[in-house]
Write an enzyme that holds these catalytic residues in place. Structure first.
Site, PDB file in Angstrom:
ATOM      1  N   GLU A 183       0.806  -1.223   0.000  1.00 62.17           N
ATOM      2  CA  GLU A 183       0.000   0.000   0.000  1.00 62.17           C
ATOM      3  C   GLU A 183       0.844   1.280   0.000  1.00 62.17           C
ATOM      4  OE1 GLU A 183      -4.037  -1.826   2.076  1.00 62.17           O
ATOM      5  OE2 GLU A 183      -2.914  -0.272   3.142  1.00 62.17           O
TER       6      GLU A 183
ATOM      7  N   GLU B  86      -5.862  -8.067   0.113  1.00 63.65           N
ATOM      8  CA  GLU B  86      -6.473  -7.755   1.414  1.00 63.65           C
ATOM      9  C   GLU B  86      -7.932  -7.397   1.190  1.00 63.65           C
ATOM     10  OE1 GLU B  86      -4.659  -4.832   3.961  1.00 63.65           O
ATOM     11  OE2 GLU B  86      -2.642  -5.594   3.576  1.00 63.65           O
TER      12      GLU B  86
END
Length: 440
Positions: free
Chosen positions: A167, A351
């Site tokens: 991320e 995720e």
């Protein structure tokens, strides 16, 4: 009930994810201090001033945790190595105890039939490198490449997949512009440089892993469905700016060799000199892209300097973190990414999950809301596959309740409940739902 394994393509893989600092217990095993330790030690940054010193004590309890993964029938364990555990100062000396731990962990996965999916960086920058400017410093790309070489040399022969940085939006924007994550800055110049250098470090790490003989290499980006808060043109423009900075910036760099125009409106003058020349490195070829998705946001214009936007609450049901539950956003990104950026490149949902107000009662946690969340997002995954999206796997966040960064230990995302006093693990109803689904 969740969709069954047999509802998906034969080669589709299922897994669960964690990250090093969130579960290991950072004070164990010779790990060095990180900028998250500094951030958490600063009053007001983290709920209850909690840190990852003990976390879930996965450092000592990893066999039990791997047994839980294998017991549910998962194929993949997405885990991360801690830079400060491997190299306590971020450069130079290697901590043999730390590398030995990851050696045992990977062997433990293989012994249980689990595919090791490595992430090299999940936000725990060594404090010594933060002192040198951290991701604002262009040298961070070289530091990260050196660390990558150390890990690849030790673990690379047994890794199923690897990605450099989890991320990058959170690393760059959340930590340097919003100030909500370490290092806790609110500085647009620092943000522009950190975002660019994180991408440069990604490219250097991919090159280092290729040189070490590793394959199945990817990137993991997070996406947030940006919706205008109302029907006005101003709200639409604000949502487009948010989308450019959050959803487009990194994939555009990785797959197009450019930054989106709406992001450059505010960031261009703060980027480092010669940034355009780095795209050759940033665009190091990938074998897959990981998609992290949780929620949508309602974006409205706001007074003040660029990006001049704010968030408004929306009407959908919300998780314990206040995030709207919007499964359609996952379908939106899977189809959009494949259409506009990656083409036939395999995609993985790396995720997806939710925080819920879980209560342990008589040895059980009945988290039916989490089961419903997974069911809805798996349904959108199947929808995307039916439309031709090359989706190859799904990984739930998270295996364990853990240290949820600035939220401390209050917000529980796990399939397995952790009592943070006794560290007792208790599989929740969602864990058992996954185990049942993966049998069929």
């Amino acid at each position: 009930m969740l969709p069954k394994r047999s509802d998906f393509p034969d080669d589709f893989v299922f897994g669960a994810a964690t990250s090093a600092y969130q579960i290991e217990g950072h004070r164990a095993g010779g790990a060095g201090p990180t900028h998250w330790d500094s951030f958490a030690a600063t009053p007001g940054n983290v709920a209850h001033a909690e840190d990852g010193a003990r976390a879930c004590d996965h450092y000592h309890r990893w066999p039990q945790d791997l047994d839980l993964l294998a017991g549910a029938g998962f194929d993949v364990y997405r885990f991360s190595t801690s830079w400060a555990r491997v190299m306590p100062e971020g450069r130079g000396a290697v901590n043999a105890e730390g590398l030995d731990f990851y050696d045992r962990l990977v062997d433990g996965m293989l012994e249980r039939g689990l595919k090791p999916a490595l992430t090299l960086y999940h936000w725990e920058l060594p404090a010594a490198l933060a002192d040198l400017g951290g991701w604002r410093n262009r040298d961070s790309a070289d530091w990260f490449a050196d660390y990558t070489q150390v890990v690849a040399a030790r673990l690379g022969d047994r890794i199923w997949s690897a990605a450099p940085i989890n991320e990058p939006w959170c690393v760059g924007w959340m930590g340097h512009f919003l100030g909500l994550h370490a290092p806790g800055l609110r500085d647009i110049r620092a943000t522009a440089r950190a975002m660019h250098h994180v991408l440069l470090a990604h490219g250097r790490a991919i090159q280092a892993m290729r040189a070490a003989g590793l394959g199945n290499l990817g990137a993991v980006c997070n996406f947030e469905y940006a919706l205008p808060a109302d029907d006005t043109a101003a709200a639409a423009r604000a949502a487009a700016r948010h989308d450019a900075c959050f959803n487009q910036f990194f994939v555009s760099a990785l797959f197009r060799g450019e930054y989106p125009a709406e992001a450059l409106e505010g960031l261009a003058r703060h980027l480092p000199q010669g940034w355009q020349d780095d795209f050759t490195t940033i665009q190091a070829p990938l074998d897959w892209l990981g998609v992290n998705y949780y929620t949508c946001k309602r974006i409205a214009p706001a007074p003040g300097p660029w990006p001049a936007l704010t968030e408004r609450p929306g009407p959908l049901p919300k998780t314990a973190t206040g995030w709207e539950i919007c499964p359609e956003g996952l379908h939106h990104f899977l189809t959009r990414i494949a259409r506009d950026y990656t083409g036939a490149l395999p995609l993985y949902i790396t995720e997806n999950g939710m925080a819920a107000p879980d209560v342990l009662h008589a040895g059980t946690v009945t988290d039916t809301d989490r089961i419903a969340y997974f069911r809805a997002h798996l349904a959108q995954s199947l929808r995307a596959i039916a439309e031709g999206v090359p989706l190859r796997g799904y990984m739930a966040w998270s295996l364990l309740d853990n240290y949820e960064w600035a939220l401390g230990y209050e917000k529980r995302f796990g399939l397995v409940h952790v009592d943070f006093e006794t560290l007792q693990r208790t599989p929740k109803a969602s864990y058992h739902a996954w185990a049942q689904a993966l049998k069929g």
